[in-house]
Scaffold this motif. Structure first.
Motif, PDB file in Angstrom:
ATOM      1  N   THR A   1       0.828  -1.204   0.000  1.00 22.22           N
ATOM      2  CA  THR A   1       0.000   0.000   0.000  1.00 22.22           C
ATOM      3  C   THR A   1       0.865   1.258   0.000  1.00 22.22           C
ATOM      4  O   THR A   1       0.623   2.199  -0.762  1.00 22.22           O
ATOM      5  CB  THR A   1      -0.921   0.016   1.231  1.00 22.22           C
ATOM      6  OG1 THR A   1      -1.747  -1.149   1.210  1.00 22.22           O
ATOM      7  CG2 THR A   1      -1.807   1.250   1.226  1.00 22.22           C
ATOM      8  N   ALA A   2       1.897   1.285   0.854  1.00 24.41           N
ATOM      9  CA  ALA A   2       2.754   2.467   0.942  1.00 24.41           C
ATOM     10  C   ALA A   2       3.474   2.732  -0.367  1.00 24.41           C
ATOM     11  O   ALA A   2       3.664   3.888  -0.764  1.00 24.41           O
ATOM     12  CB  ALA A   2       3.757   2.302   2.078  1.00 24.41           C
ATOM     13  N   GLU A   3       3.857   1.679  -1.070  1.00 22.63           N
ATOM     14  CA  GLU A   3       4.521   1.871  -2.359  1.00 22.63           C
ATOM     15  C   GLU A   3       3.549   2.384  -3.412  1.00 22.63           C
ATOM     16  O   GLU A   3       3.913   3.185  -4.264  1.00 22.63           O
ATOM     17  CB  GLU A   3       5.164   0.562  -2.810  1.00 22.63           C
ATOM     18  CG  GLU A   3       6.404   0.191  -2.011  1.00 22.63           C
ATOM     19  CD  GLU A   3       6.906  -1.207  -2.314  1.00 22.63           C
ATOM     20  OE1 GLU A   3       8.130  -1.411  -2.251  1.00 22.63           O
ATOM     21  OE2 GLU A   3       6.074  -2.107  -2.599  1.00 22.63           O
ATOM     22  N   ARG A   4       2.304   1.951  -3.345  1.00 21.80           N
ATOM     23  CA  ARG A   4       1.308   2.413  -4.309  1.00 21.80           C
ATOM     24  C   ARG A   4       1.061   3.914  -4.176  1.00 21.80           C
ATOM     25  O   ARG A   4       0.710   4.579  -5.138  1.00 21.80           O
ATOM     26  CB  ARG A   4      -0.011   1.651  -4.135  1.00 21.80           C
ATOM     27  CG  ARG A   4      -0.003   0.261  -4.748  1.00 21.80           C
ATOM     28  CD  ARG A   4      -1.394  -0.342  -4.813  1.00 21.80           C
ATOM     29  NE  ARG A   4      -1.868  -0.750  -3.496  1.00 21.80           N
ATOM     30  CZ  ARG A   4      -2.934  -0.242  -2.891  1.00 21.80           C
ATOM     31  NH1 ARG A   4      -3.635   0.709  -3.481  1.00 21.80           N
ATOM     32  NH2 ARG A   4      -3.304  -0.661  -1.697  1.00 21.80           N
ATOM     33  N   PHE A   5       1.237   4.444  -2.962  1.00 21.59           N
ATOM     34  CA  PHE A   5       1.024   5.869  -2.752  1.00 21.59           C
ATOM     35  C   PHE A   5       2.341   6.642  -2.669  1.00 21.59           C
ATOM     36  O   PHE A   5       2.337   7.854  -2.470  1.00 21.59           O
ATOM     37  CB  PHE A   5       0.203   6.093  -1.481  1.00 21.59           C
ATOM     38  CG  PHE A   5      -1.239   5.713  -1.626  1.00 21.59           C
ATOM     39  CD1 PHE A   5      -2.162   6.618  -2.124  1.00 21.59           C
ATOM     40  CD2 PHE A   5      -1.677   4.446  -1.292  1.00 21.59           C
ATOM     41  CE1 PHE A   5      -3.494   6.275  -2.266  1.00 21.59           C
ATOM     42  CE2 PHE A   5      -3.013   4.080  -1.430  1.00 21.59           C
ATOM     43  CZ  PHE A   5      -3.923   5.006  -1.923  1.00 21.59           C
ATOM     44  N   GLY A   6       3.474   5.964  -2.784  1.00 27.95           N
ATOM     45  CA  GLY A   6       4.767   6.639  -2.808  1.00 27.95           C
ATOM     46  C   GLY A   6       5.220   7.177  -1.479  1.00 27.95           C
ATOM     47  O   GLY A   6       5.974   8.149  -1.423  1.00 27.95           O
ATOM     48  N   THR A   7       4.795   6.529  -0.375  1.00 28.18           N
ATOM     49  CA  THR A   7       5.105   7.048   0.960  1.00 28.18           C
ATOM     50  C   THR A   7       5.999   6.112   1.767  1.00 28.18           C
ATOM     51  O   THR A   7       6.210   6.337   2.959  1.00 28.18           O
ATOM     52  CB  THR A   7       3.799   7.273   1.743  1.00 28.18           C
ATOM     53  OG1 THR A   7       3.104   6.030   1.876  1.00 28.18           O
ATOM     54  CG2 THR A   7       2.898   8.267   1.025  1.00 28.18           C
ATOM     55  N   GLN A   8       6.509   5.077   1.148  1.00 33.77           N
ATOM     56  CA  GLN A   8       7.210   4.039   1.891  1.00 33.77           C
ATOM     57  C   GLN A   8       8.589   4.485   2.369  1.00 33.77           C
ATOM     58  O   GLN A   8       9.270   5.281   1.727  1.00 33.77           O
ATOM     59  CB  GLN A   8       7.361   2.764   1.044  1.00 33.77           C
ATOM     60  CG  GLN A   8       8.382   2.838  -0.076  1.00 33.77           C
ATOM     61  CD  GLN A   8       7.857   3.532  -1.323  1.00 33.77           C
ATOM     62  OE1 GLN A   8       6.784   4.111  -1.350  1.00 33.77           O
ATOM     63  NE2 GLN A   8       8.642   3.475  -2.381  1.00 33.77           N
ATOM     64  N   ILE A   9       8.949   3.971   3.545  1.00 31.63           N
ATOM     65  CA  ILE A   9      10.308   4.093   4.073  1.00 31.63           C
ATOM     66  C   ILE A   9      10.818   2.666   4.241  1.00 31.63           C
ATOM     67  O   ILE A   9      10.187   1.855   4.932  1.00 31.63           O
ATOM     68  CB  ILE A   9      10.324   4.829   5.422  1.00 31.63           C
ATOM     69  CG1 ILE A   9       9.824   6.268   5.241  1.00 31.63           C
ATOM     70  CG2 ILE A   9      11.726   4.835   6.023  1.00 31.63           C
ATOM     71  CD1 ILE A   9       9.648   7.016   6.533  1.00 31.63           C
ATOM     72  N   GLN A  10      11.902   2.350   3.620  1.00 32.90           N
ATOM     73  CA  GLN A  10      12.389   0.969   3.594  1.00 32.90           C
ATOM     74  C   GLN A  10      12.538   0.406   5.002  1.00 32.90           C
ATOM     75  O   GLN A  10      13.130   1.024   5.886  1.00 32.90           O
ATOM     76  CB  GLN A  10      13.729   0.893   2.859  1.00 32.90           C
ATOM     77  CG  GLN A  10      14.217  -0.539   2.633  1.00 32.90           C
ATOM     78  CD  GLN A  10      15.467  -0.566   1.772  1.00 32.90           C
ATOM     79  OE1 GLN A  10      16.019   0.460   1.413  1.00 32.90           O
ATOM     80  NE2 GLN A  10      15.916  -1.756   1.421  1.00 32.90           N
TER      81      GLN A  10
END
Length: 527
Positions: A484-493
């Protein structure tokens, strides 16, 4: 507004369901949207005021003028987001798009681009270049780009499209050539192929370089990504002036957050963040701890890396910012009305070759002199920011001034860079700029100068990078199965309870609120 510890009716316990760190416009957007969704929200801001780089302040002692020192115009913030936030923000169009003063053979002239290009623009191209060919090429290119903006602006919000979906949409709307020119080869190749005149090429190229330190021919295509974000906002690419100054946005967001009972604490410097399976915990420099279900980090990714004890990858900031207060606008050597020259964006020493030479100089450790830049006069569009002052404001944005130029001698290098940036303006004036500048209470010229290091220190933007890092393409790779976070561009590895909520999100950058909105959209979408 500067609430030290505000939030009507809030319990005294620290933390809540959602912790937002960073009280700039993105953090305020995130806090408002999360609160509207029924979440308990605590917002922590390091400085003593909210608004970050978008606040308005009385920069010059003894004058009531209210300026935003670091952010100026709005293009990327969608009206749909403004409506969703429930705030009132009036945006005004500038009288012209741009004017570029030039000296050719010792003769002053210039290139006018109207906000809605018509015969005056056509005649200006004809007079400068000697034919209609460049204006025809301009109309064709920007016609294609307007169709790109129409299809891409909606894709800056919500779940990201795949690259193939974006490609199909762009080609369907604007054709294969513009896809190739903007998305597949360095933007300098398209500019030099489509246009012959160096000044015209430079005016096109500047949108690829604002806040970015790169060559127009670099294979990384960082310039292309910068170009894209400067031309797709709100489906038109028009850069609008917020009435009341950028501080009007910060004030409206702060008022809405307080209305929604967001618990706001300023003067709260975060020093460490730890997440576990059930909670995320935040420690501040004054010894307080906060705990929540999720942390929305409306700060630069490099700041988050520091919280987590990871190696910090500091981005490169690359601009000079000079705010001026004048008793009157200066006269131009060309005799053109200053209200026309400064009514939009005035491009200074931004010919195509000048831009490339300035990049090479700065990459080699030399301050470009004169420094290419552009000037805006927001008070022509919005006199309210003057608060009764009879003159005008000017804001100069100097290009290719990377932070590395200032590290060994911050004060001396800042002055040399400012002199180089102001020299690019002075060479087109018919009178000394100093004769037009207002004076502060101490009798000093009203000049407010900031290098990237000053921006970093003032608003905690590592490297002074106004985008919090390199801009990204606004899509998902075709071959990934995203979270989900990657789909919205908000992810932190490596993190599940910490989401990016600032300009460092995949589709962040500029005064847009898109980073804050994407973080809350991630939160509400669930796993």
């Amino acid at each position: 507004m500067s609430p030290r510890d505000a939030g009507a009716g809030r319990p005294s316990a620290r933390g809540g369901e959602v912790i937002v760190v960073g009280g700039g416009h993105n953090g305020l957007v995130a806090a408002i949207l999360a609160a509207q969704a029924g979440r308990s929200v605590t917002l922590l801001e390091q400085s003593e005021h909210l608004g970050g780089a978008s606040i308005g302040s009385r920069v010059f002692d003894g004058h009531p003028v209210r300026l935003s020192r670091y952010s100026y115009l709005v293009s990327l913030m969608p009206q749909e987001l403004i409506d969703r936030l429930g705030i009132t923000l009036t945006l005004a169009s500038r009288t012209v798009s741009s004017y570029t003063p030039v000296l050719r053979g010792g003769r002053p002239s210039g290139l006018l681009v109207e906000r809605n290009p018509g015969e005056a623009t056509a005649e200006s191209f004809r007079s400068l270049t000697g034919s209609d060919a460049e204006y025809v090429a301009w109309q064709e290119f920007y016609g294609e780009l307007s169709r790109v903006a129409e299809v891409l602006a909606p894709a800056l919000s919500g779940p990201m499209l795949r690259r193939r979906e974006v490609q199909d949409a762009v080609i369907g709307a604007a054709g294969k050539q513009v896809w190739s020119d903007v998305f597949e080869a360095p933007i300098g190749e398209a500019i030099t192929r489509r246009f012959a005149d160096d000044t015209v090429r430079g005016v096109v190229a500047t949108d690829a370089l604002i806040g970015t330190h790169t060559s127009l021919f670099d294979e990384s295509m960082l310039a292309n990504r910068c170009f894209l974000y400067h031309l797709v906002g709100r489906g038109t690419g028009e850069w609008l002036v917020p009435v009341g100054g950028m501080g009007a946005l910060a004030d409206a967001l702060t008022a809405k957050a307080l209305e929604l009972d967001v618990h706001i604490r300023t003067g709260a410097q975060v020093t460490e963040v730890v997440e576990d399976a059930s909670r995320v915990r935040v420690a501040t420099a004054d010894g307080l701890d906060y705990a929540g279900d999720v942390l929305l980090a409306a700060v630069a990714p490099a700041v988050v890396e520091g919280w987590l004890g990871r190696p910090v990858h500091k981005p490169v900031g690359a601009q000079m910012k000079i705010n001026m207060l004048l008793n009157r606008l200066p006269r131009l050597r060309s005799g053109v009305d200053p209200a026309v020259v400064f009514g939009g964006t005035a491009h200074l020493e931004e010919g195509f070759e000048q831009l490339e030479n300035a990049y090479r100089d700065s990459a080699a450790g030399r301050i470009p002199d004169p420094m290419p830049g552009e000037v805006y006069c927001h008070s022509l569009t919005d006199p309210s920011i003057l608060n009764g002052h009879p003159g005008a404001t000017l804001t100069l944005f100097g290009l290719h001034a990377p932070d590395a130029l200032f590290t060994s001698d911050p004060i001396g290098s800042r002055q040399r860079a400012a002199d180089a940036a102001l020299a690019a303006l002075q060479m087109h004036l018919a009178e000394p700029l100093e004769d037009c500048l207002a004076k502060d209470m101490a009798g000093r010229p009203c000049l407010d100068i900031a290098s990237p290091l000053d921006v970093e220190q003032s608003v905690n933007m590592p490297g002074g990078n106004i985008f919090h890092g390199d801009l990204s393409w606004p899509w998902l790779s075709d071959d990934v199965d995203p979270t989900t976070a990657e789909r919205f561009g908000t992810q932190i590895q490596g993190c599940t309870r910490i989401l990016l909520a600032g300009a460092g999100t995949v589709r962040g950058g500029g005064v847009s609120g898109l980073g804050g909105a994407a973080a809350v959209d991630t939160l509400l979408a669930g796993p």
